[in-house]
Design a protein around this motif. Structure first.
Motif, short mmCIF file in Angstrom:
data_model
loop_
_atom_site.label_atom_id
_atom_site.label_comp_id
_atom_site.label_asym_id
_atom_site.label_seq_id
_atom_site.Cartn_x
_atom_site.Cartn_y
_atom_site.Cartn_z
N ARG A 1 71.61 30.58 -17.19
CA ARG A 1 71.97 30.11 -15.84
C ARG A 1 70.89 30.44 -14.82
NH1 ARG A 1 78.01 32.53 -16.20
NH2 ARG A 1 78.65 31.29 -18.02
N LEU A 2 70.29 31.61 -14.96
CA LEU A 2 69.18 31.97 -14.07
C LEU A 2 68.02 30.98 -14.23
CD1 LEU A 2 69.13 35.86 -14.48
CD2 LEU A 2 69.89 34.59 -12.47
N LEU A 3 67.72 30.63 -15.48
CA LEU A 3 66.64 29.68 -15.73
C LEU A 3 66.98 28.30 -15.18
CD1 LEU A 3 65.60 30.73 -19.34
CD2 LEU A 3 64.38 31.18 -17.22
N GLU A 4 68.26 27.93 -15.25
CA GLU A 4 68.67 26.65 -14.66
C GLU A 4 68.44 26.65 -13.15
OE1 GLU A 4 72.17 24.30 -16.13
OE2 GLU A 4 72.74 26.28 -16.89
N TRP A 5 68.75 27.76 -12.51
CA TRP A 5 68.53 27.85 -11.07
C TRP A 5 67.03 27.78 -10.75
CZ3 TRP A 5 71.29 27.24 -6.83
CH2 TRP A 5 72.68 27.32 -6.92
N ARG A 6 66.22 28.43 -11.57
CA ARG A 6 64.77 28.37 -11.33
C ARG A 6 64.27 26.94 -11.50
NH1 ARG A 6 60.72 32.39 -14.43
NH2 ARG A 6 60.97 30.92 -16.15
N ALA A 7 64.81 26.25 -12.51
CA ALA A 7 64.44 24.85 -12.71
C ALA A 7 64.86 24.00 -11.52
CB ALA A 7 65.08 24.32 -13.99
N TYR A 8 66.06 24.24 -11.04
CA TYR A 8 66.60 23.49 -9.90
C TYR A 8 65.72 23.65 -8.67
CZ TYR A 8 69.86 22.38 -6.09
OH TYR A 8 70.44 21.87 -4.95
N SER B 1 62.49 24.51 -8.70
CA SER B 1 61.06 24.30 -8.96
C SER B 1 60.58 22.97 -8.41
CB SER B 1 60.80 24.34 -10.47
OG SER B 1 59.45 24.02 -10.73
N PRO B 2 59.43 22.95 -7.73
CA PRO B 2 58.87 21.70 -7.22
C PRO B 2 58.09 20.93 -8.28
CG PRO B 2 57.48 23.52 -6.55
CD PRO B 2 58.64 24.12 -7.30
N GLU B 3 57.84 21.55 -9.42
CA GLU B 3 57.02 20.93 -10.46
C GLU B 3 57.89 20.46 -11.62
OE1 GLU B 3 54.15 23.77 -11.63
OE2 GLU B 3 53.20 23.91 -9.65
N ALA B 4 57.71 19.19 -11.98
CA ALA B 4 58.51 18.60 -13.06
C ALA B 4 58.28 19.34 -14.38
CB ALA B 4 58.16 17.12 -13.22
N GLU B 5 57.05 19.72 -14.66
CA GLU B 5 56.75 20.41 -15.91
C GLU B 5 57.46 21.75 -15.98
OE1 GLU B 5 52.86 22.02 -18.42
OE2 GLU B 5 52.60 20.60 -16.77
N GLY B 6 57.47 22.48 -14.86
CA GLY B 6 58.17 23.76 -14.82
C GLY B 6 59.67 23.59 -14.98
N ARG B 7 60.23 22.57 -14.35
CA ARG B 7 61.66 22.31 -14.47
C ARG B 7 62.03 22.04 -15.92
NH1 ARG B 7 60.86 19.26 -9.81
NH2 ARG B 7 60.87 17.31 -10.99
N THR B 8 61.26 21.18 -16.57
CA THR B 8 61.56 20.83 -17.96
C THR B 8 61.49 22.05 -18.86
OG1 THR B 8 60.74 18.58 -17.66
CG2 THR B 8 60.84 19.41 -19.91
N ALA B 9 60.45 22.88 -18.67
CA ALA B 9 60.30 24.07 -19.50
C ALA B 9 61.48 25.02 -19.33
CB ALA B 9 58.99 24.78 -19.16
N ASP B 10 61.93 25.22 -18.09
CA ASP B 10 63.05 26.12 -17.85
C ASP B 10 64.36 25.56 -18.40
OD1 ASP B 10 61.82 28.31 -16.68
OD2 ASP B 10 61.89 27.47 -14.67
N VAL C 1 72.89 20.73 -19.23
CA VAL C 1 71.44 20.91 -19.35
C VAL C 1 70.81 19.69 -20.01
CG1 VAL C 1 69.59 22.30 -20.33
CG2 VAL C 1 71.58 23.42 -19.36
N LYS C 2 71.46 19.16 -21.05
CA LYS C 2 70.94 17.95 -21.69
C LYS C 2 70.85 16.81 -20.67
CE LYS C 2 70.63 16.78 -25.61
NZ LYS C 2 69.44 16.53 -26.46
N LEU C 3 71.84 16.69 -19.81
CA LEU C 3 71.80 15.64 -18.80
C LEU C 3 70.72 15.90 -17.76
CD1 LEU C 3 75.65 15.13 -18.40
CD2 LEU C 3 74.02 13.55 -19.48
N ASN C 4 70.50 17.17 -17.43
CA ASN C 4 69.41 17.50 -16.51
C ASN C 4 68.05 17.16 -17.11
OD1 ASN C 4 71.22 18.46 -14.61
ND2 ASN C 4 71.03 20.59 -15.24
N LEU C 5 67.96 17.18 -18.42
CA LEU C 5 66.74 16.79 -19.12
C LEU C 5 66.68 15.29 -19.37
CD1 LEU C 5 66.58 19.70 -21.73
CD2 LEU C 5 64.84 19.21 -20.00
N ALA C 6 67.73 14.57 -18.95
CA ALA C 6 67.83 13.12 -19.17
C ALA C 6 67.81 12.78 -20.66
CB ALA C 6 66.72 12.38 -18.43
N GLU C 7 68.41 13.63 -21.47
CA GLU C 7 68.47 13.41 -22.90
C GLU C 7 69.86 12.91 -23.29
OE1 GLU C 7 65.13 16.78 -24.16
OE2 GLU C 7 67.22 17.05 -24.75
#
Length: 217
Positions: A71-78, A80-89, A117-123
């Motif tokens: 959940r913490l990583l999801e918040w960091r992704a949320y 994050s201004p960078e798409a690559e960082g969001r995807t990694a988190d 999370v899968k939906l946040n990744l558009a998977e």
């Protein structure tokens, strides 16, 4: 031998106690973020991640602690201004949720979290559909499951307009009936512009039907 056993028990109890303190601190941070809808500060995030890592080191293979880190990583992704960082988190969070699900396979909240999370990744794929089926099986009346399955069903319909996700209507109606998930389901109906289909589903439902404000019922 007895002394060694006693020392081991004392160490174990102390480790669990320290891990619990870290968990409570992380829970409080997550609660604040949830209430405000945003990260309070980057430092709070950094401290929370360090805290949950300490808890995991003290009490390994604890599925709840793994989920908290996810959940913490999801918040960091949320945030994050960078798409690559969001995807990694998001991918790191998904891996933690999967690990937690292996340790506690019957916990519906974890399956709902993985769907989101899968939906946040558009998977929107076969794995997502398998997660939806599993979430329905282990948590057929869990509010988080209702919301996750409705969101997943609507996401599928956006990609495949003529698709009829088999569990969508069932969890739409259950989610609207349950006061704990009613507001979230209504938000999803509006967000995905599904007013017409939702109102038709309600009209087909047996009495007593759930209510949805935008249907005028």
């Amino acid at each position: 031998m007895l002394l060694f056993l006693l020392l081991a028990l004392v160490w174990r109890a102390g480790s669990c106690g320290l891990a619990h303190l870290q968990v409570v601190a992380v829970e409080n941070v997550l609660k604040r973020w949830q209430q405000s809808g945003q990260l309070t500060s980057e430092r709070d995030l950094e401290l929370a991640l360090k805290g949950i890592d300490r808890a995991i080191a003290l009490h390994r293979n604890n599925p709840y602690q793994l989920s908290l880190k996810a959940r913490l990583l999801e918040w960091r992704a949320y945030a994050s201004p960078e798409a690559e960082g969001r995807t990694a988190d998001y991918r790191a969070a998904l891996a933690l949720y999967k690990e937690a699900a292996e340790l506690r396979p019957m916990w519906p909240q974890t399956w709902a979290e993985m769907i989101n999370v899968k939906l946040n990744l558009a998977e929107v794929d076969e794995e997502l559909q398998a997660m939806i089926r599993r979430a329905d099986k282990v948590g057929p009346y869990t509010p988080a499951v209702h919301s996750a399955i409705v969101r997943g069903g609507y996401a599928m319909q956006q990609l495949y307009p003529f698709a009829r996700p088999p569990l969508l209507e069932q969890h739409l109606l259950r989610g609207l009936t349950d006061r704990r998930s009613h507001a979230d389901i209504q938000r999803l109906v509006q967000e995905y512009d599904q007013r017409v289909s939702a109102c038709r589903a309600i009209a087909r439902a047996p009495e007593p039907r759930p209510r949805l404000r935008i249907c005028g019922t």
